[in-house]
Design a protein around this motif. Sequence first.
Motif, PDB file in Angstrom:
ATOM      1  N   HIS A 142      -3.104  -5.451  -0.619  1.00 43.10           N
ATOM      2  CA  HIS A 142      -2.621  -5.702   0.960  1.00 43.10           C
ATOM      3  C   HIS A 142      -1.604  -4.369   0.786  1.00 43.10           C
ATOM      4  N   ASP A 143      -1.903  -3.335   1.337  1.00 45.24           N
ATOM      5  CA  ASP A 143      -0.783  -2.487   1.796  1.00 45.24           C
ATOM      6  C   ASP A 143      -0.749  -2.375   3.404  1.00 45.24           C
ATOM      7  N   PHE A 144      -1.373  -3.230   4.279  1.00 45.14           N
ATOM      8  CA  PHE A 144      -1.209  -3.395   5.707  1.00 45.14           C
ATOM      9  C   PHE A 144      -1.387  -2.087   6.336  1.00 45.14           C
ATOM     10  N   ARG A 145      -2.346  -1.441   6.216  1.00 45.92           N
ATOM     11  CA  ARG A 145      -2.778  -0.067   6.773  1.00 45.92           C
ATOM     12  C   ARG A 145      -3.396  -0.208   8.215  1.00 45.92           C
ATOM     13  N   PHE A 146      -3.046   0.696   8.989  1.00 48.49           N
ATOM     14  CA  PHE A 146      -3.626   1.032  10.401  1.00 48.49           C
ATOM     15  C   PHE A 146      -3.868   2.691  10.550  1.00 48.49           C
ATOM     16  N   VAL A 147      -4.906   2.756  11.372  1.00 49.07           N
ATOM     17  CA  VAL A 147      -5.184   4.187  11.648  1.00 49.07           C
ATOM     18  C   VAL A 147      -4.894   4.486  13.149  1.00 49.07           C
ATOM     19  N   LEU A 148      -4.330   5.576  13.449  1.00 52.73           N
ATOM     20  CA  LEU A 148      -4.128   6.384  14.735  1.00 52.73           C
ATOM     21  C   LEU A 148      -5.104   7.417  14.829  1.00 52.73           C
ATOM     22  N   THR A 149      -6.164   7.384  15.810  1.00 53.61           N
ATOM     23  CA  THR A 149      -7.074   8.555  15.883  1.00 53.61           C
ATOM     24  C   THR A 149      -6.817   9.153  17.257  1.00 53.61           C
ATOM     25  N   THR A 150      -6.575  10.671  17.283  1.00 51.38           N
ATOM     26  CA  THR A 150      -6.474  11.437  18.055  1.00 51.38           C
ATOM     27  C   THR A 150      -7.440  12.351  18.259  1.00 51.38           C
ATOM     28  N   GLY A 151      -7.606  13.288  19.361  1.00 55.31           N
ATOM     29  CA  GLY A 151      -8.562  14.070  19.379  1.00 55.31           C
ATOM     30  C   GLY A 151      -8.773  15.194  18.204  1.00 55.31           C
ATOM     31  N   GLU A 152      -7.966  15.438  17.365  1.00 55.29           N
ATOM     32  CA  GLU A 152      -7.806  16.192  16.260  1.00 55.29           C
ATOM     33  C   GLU A 152      -8.089  15.789  15.054  1.00 55.29           C
TER      34      GLU A 152
ATOM     35  N   ALA B 201       2.366  -0.158   6.650  1.00 58.16           N
ATOM     36  CA  ALA B 201       3.646  -1.065   7.076  1.00 58.16           C
ATOM     37  C   ALA B 201       3.933  -1.710   5.913  1.00 58.16           C
ATOM     38  N   HIS B 202       5.169  -2.393   5.933  1.00 59.02           N
ATOM     39  CA  HIS B 202       5.794  -3.138   4.949  1.00 59.02           C
ATOM     40  C   HIS B 202       5.124  -4.502   4.830  1.00 59.02           C
ATOM     41  N   ASP B 203       4.895  -5.061   5.826  1.00 62.31           N
ATOM     42  CA  ASP B 203       4.274  -6.469   5.789  1.00 62.31           C
ATOM     43  C   ASP B 203       3.220  -6.471   7.064  1.00 62.31           C
ATOM     44  N   GLN B 204       2.621  -7.757   7.088  1.00 59.67           N
ATOM     45  CA  GLN B 204       1.662  -8.005   8.275  1.00 59.67           C
ATOM     46  C   GLN B 204       2.296  -7.798   9.685  1.00 59.67           C
ATOM     47  N   ARG B 205       3.443  -8.689   9.779  1.00 56.63           N
ATOM     48  CA  ARG B 205       4.311  -8.585  10.875  1.00 56.63           C
ATOM     49  C   ARG B 205       4.822  -7.504  11.702  1.00 56.63           C
ATOM     50  N   THR B 206       5.153  -6.426  10.588  1.00 58.20           N
ATOM     51  CA  THR B 206       5.553  -5.196  11.125  1.00 58.20           C
ATOM     52  C   THR B 206       4.188  -4.357  11.636  1.00 58.20           C
ATOM     53  N   ARG B 207       3.235  -4.477  10.893  1.00 53.72           N
ATOM     54  CA  ARG B 207       1.837  -3.936  11.291  1.00 53.72           C
ATOM     55  C   ARG B 207       1.534  -4.368  12.563  1.00 53.72           C
ATOM     56  N   LEU B 208       1.422  -5.606  12.976  1.00 49.41           N
ATOM     57  CA  LEU B 208       1.221  -5.987  14.187  1.00 49.41           C
ATOM     58  C   LEU B 208       2.104  -5.697  15.288  1.00 49.41           C
ATOM     59  N   GLN B 209       3.418  -5.707  14.884  1.00 50.86           N
ATOM     60  CA  GLN B 209       4.503  -5.158  16.002  1.00 50.86           C
ATOM     61  C   GLN B 209       4.151  -3.575  16.325  1.00 50.86           C
ATOM     62  N   TRP B 210       3.701  -2.859  15.238  1.00 53.60           N
ATOM     63  CA  TRP B 210       3.698  -1.261  15.361  1.00 53.60           C
ATOM     64  C   TRP B 210       2.231  -1.246  16.414  1.00 53.60           C
TER      65      TRP B 210
ATOM     66  N   GLY C  23      11.044   3.117  13.295  1.00 47.30           N
ATOM     67  CA  GLY C  23      11.310   2.482  11.903  1.00 47.30           C
ATOM     68  C   GLY C  23      10.628   2.989  10.676  1.00 47.30           C
ATOM     69  N   TYR C  24      10.560   2.354   9.700  1.00 44.80           N
ATOM     70  CA  TYR C  24       9.996   3.312   8.488  1.00 44.80           C
ATOM     71  C   TYR C  24       8.449   2.797   8.194  1.00 44.80           C
ATOM     72  N   LEU C  25       7.812   3.775   8.128  1.00 43.21           N
ATOM     73  CA  LEU C  25       5.948   3.536   7.763  1.00 43.21           C
ATOM     74  C   LEU C  25       5.856   4.573   6.718  1.00 43.21           C
ATOM     75  N   HIS C  26       4.788   4.196   6.069  1.00 44.26           N
ATOM     76  CA  HIS C  26       3.987   5.100   4.849  1.00 44.26           C
ATOM     77  C   HIS C  26       3.024   5.976   5.700  1.00 44.26           C
ATOM     78  N   LYS C  27       2.865   7.054   5.287  1.00 41.38           N
ATOM     79  CA  LYS C  27       1.861   7.995   6.085  1.00 41.38           C
ATOM     80  C   LYS C  27       0.941   8.644   4.986  1.00 41.38           C
ATOM     81  N   LYS C  28      -0.107   8.639   5.024  1.00 39.54           N
ATOM     82  CA  LYS C  28      -1.215   9.246   3.934  1.00 39.54           C
ATOM     83  C   LYS C  28      -1.163  10.846   4.387  1.00 39.54           C
TER      84      LYS C  28
ATOM     85  N   THR D 143      -1.938  10.765  -1.154  1.00 43.02           N
ATOM     86  CA  THR D 143      -0.696  10.004  -1.284  1.00 43.02           C
ATOM     87  C   THR D 143       0.281   9.498  -0.274  1.00 43.02           C
ATOM     88  N   LEU D 144       0.602   8.049  -0.328  1.00 41.31           N
ATOM     89  CA  LEU D 144       1.642   7.689   0.866  1.00 41.31           C
ATOM     90  C   LEU D 144       3.230   7.976   0.522  1.00 41.31           C
ATOM     91  N   ARG D 145       3.493   8.469   1.692  1.00 40.81           N
ATOM     92  CA  ARG D 145       5.002   8.885   1.515  1.00 40.81           C
ATOM     93  C   ARG D 145       5.607   8.175   2.827  1.00 40.81           C
TER      94      ARG D 145
END
Length: 598
Positions: A306-316, A323-332, A244-249, A255-257
């Motif tokens: 409230h822009d419903f952000r979450f962070v994916l942390t890798t080794g690098e 996400a667009h809303d809270q439900r989508t963020r929880l699903q992701w 699905g669609y997500l915004h990435k910093k 900036t979020l695209r």
Amino acid sequence: MAVLLKNVSNSIWHAFNSLSSDGRNVMKSKLKVLTANMGTLLHLYGLEKGLDHYRSTPNLNFEHYKYYLQKEVFSSLPDTLQLEELRMYESSIDEVCWLVCKKAYLSRKNQIFPDISVYQIFRIFCLLAEMVPDGKESFKVVLSTYEVALLASQVESLLGNSLGTGETEGSIQDCVSGTPLNFLDFLSLLESQHSASCTTPRSPPNVGKPANSIEGSQSLEEGAIKEAISELHDTYVRDVLKKGYLHKKGELLPTLREYWFVLQPNRLTYFKGRAEEETGSEPRAAIPLGPHCRVGVSPSPRMGHHDFRFVLTTGERSYELAAHDQRTRLQWISAFHVALSHCGNGLEGYQRQLAMRRQEQRKAQQQKEKEEHRKEQVKARASEPIYATPPEQQLLPLLLRVEEAKAQLQAEKTARLAAETQARELEDVKVKLEKLLEEETQAKRDEEIVRALQARVLREEWEKREELEKLQDEQRLLLEEEREKRRVFEDLQKNKEAQLQDAESKLKKLEEDRIKLDHELKTAREKIQLSEKAKEILEAKLRVMFPETGKDGGAEGVRRALSFMSCVRERPRIRRDQGDKADKEIRPHSNGHVSENS
């Protein structure tokens, strides 16, 4: 490579079965073509020549052919293949097998699904189906009732039909009647189920509608079928957990695209749009996932926003997504947890592991049902009246106790196996929980370290900001001083320029006066030169006229003549004719200068 052969055995069986004339054996000449094509896809050449020397019969059954593939073809592959390479080989072999057997499946009556969707259903069927014996030397590939009901309910849900999940599963169970289905029966069942759900009384009839509207609805329905089957194919074959669609910093610009993200257990890819992913284009980037990766909720950088952000942390690095809303963020976040928990499972895909687990559960359930059925048979025999001789009547209680003991031992054995399996599962769960707890503790420690570093960085940034402000004030003062000096210098420069202009005007005037005086001096010099010439001429004439005058008297007379030309007393007496002649000679040469000198 035994794993690859195991994964493609069902599709190879379909190709073998379509080449067989009696359903059991296939001629070696046909198998050579199939083997050569598979060898070309695996970059192995000339492997089909060994079929001439393999067994003395001109035909081979599927078990013999599979053994030859294992020893001569798939054993030549290295054991260091990655999961992506393995899936690429599976896709290529499935496509070759589909080209061999598709004629029997695409020439059916009352077709509803398009050809590309049928091929995708074929790959899903081969992934979930089981190969079971069908006689002495033959096999068949069938799909269990539970898998049929599961896939049919998912297809109906993706197509958005009005039937609910319970109704769909009930109708599927009625059609199947507990018998596993082959691919053709499964495909016919899906098409009939879809046709029945589309012709319910809830949908308005097509009576009175123009032909172009009917054709448009049919093309729209075909597009919906393609989209639904493609999504189901991605879920099972490609192990797509969510997309699905997500915004990435951005990494450089904060900036979020918006991008189209596709999550799989081993990686996260994103595209510029959904069309790029559907057309098979290369992704913009692929983020590898591993057990060391973490995902968590990120607070909004602005208060009250409230822009419903979450962070994916890798080794690098860390990737900040929104996400667009809270439900989508929880699903992701939930999908990321599933992906991270299955990212280190080796060459076995996520859906394939789930299918194998369901098969084991069904086998355990069948074993349990067989054991219960056997117990019921023992009880039924014990309750039946037995007519026997007195010695046999004496042994009857002993035989019953032996049967009960055997049943009890079997039950205990089954229970012990189930308990051991459950204990192993609990041990695995315990190990995973301990690992997760340790990772969570380490993550908290890392978070505290990061917070301390952030506080230190903020403090250093604040100190640097104060220093920069001081430098800015000093630069402002220096700039003002420089401006004042520049203003004074400009005033001095203006004064100097004014003085220079005055001096230039005076110099110009003096230059004009000098030129004028030079002209007058030149004129005076010319006059003096003319007077000198006239003087010399006059002296010469006087010497000519008075040659008898002595030296002293002559000179004195000349001086007198020059100085006292108008004096009558000193003027010498000459004859009239000589005087007139001298006057005529003097006048044209003197031009009036003698009178001016006198």
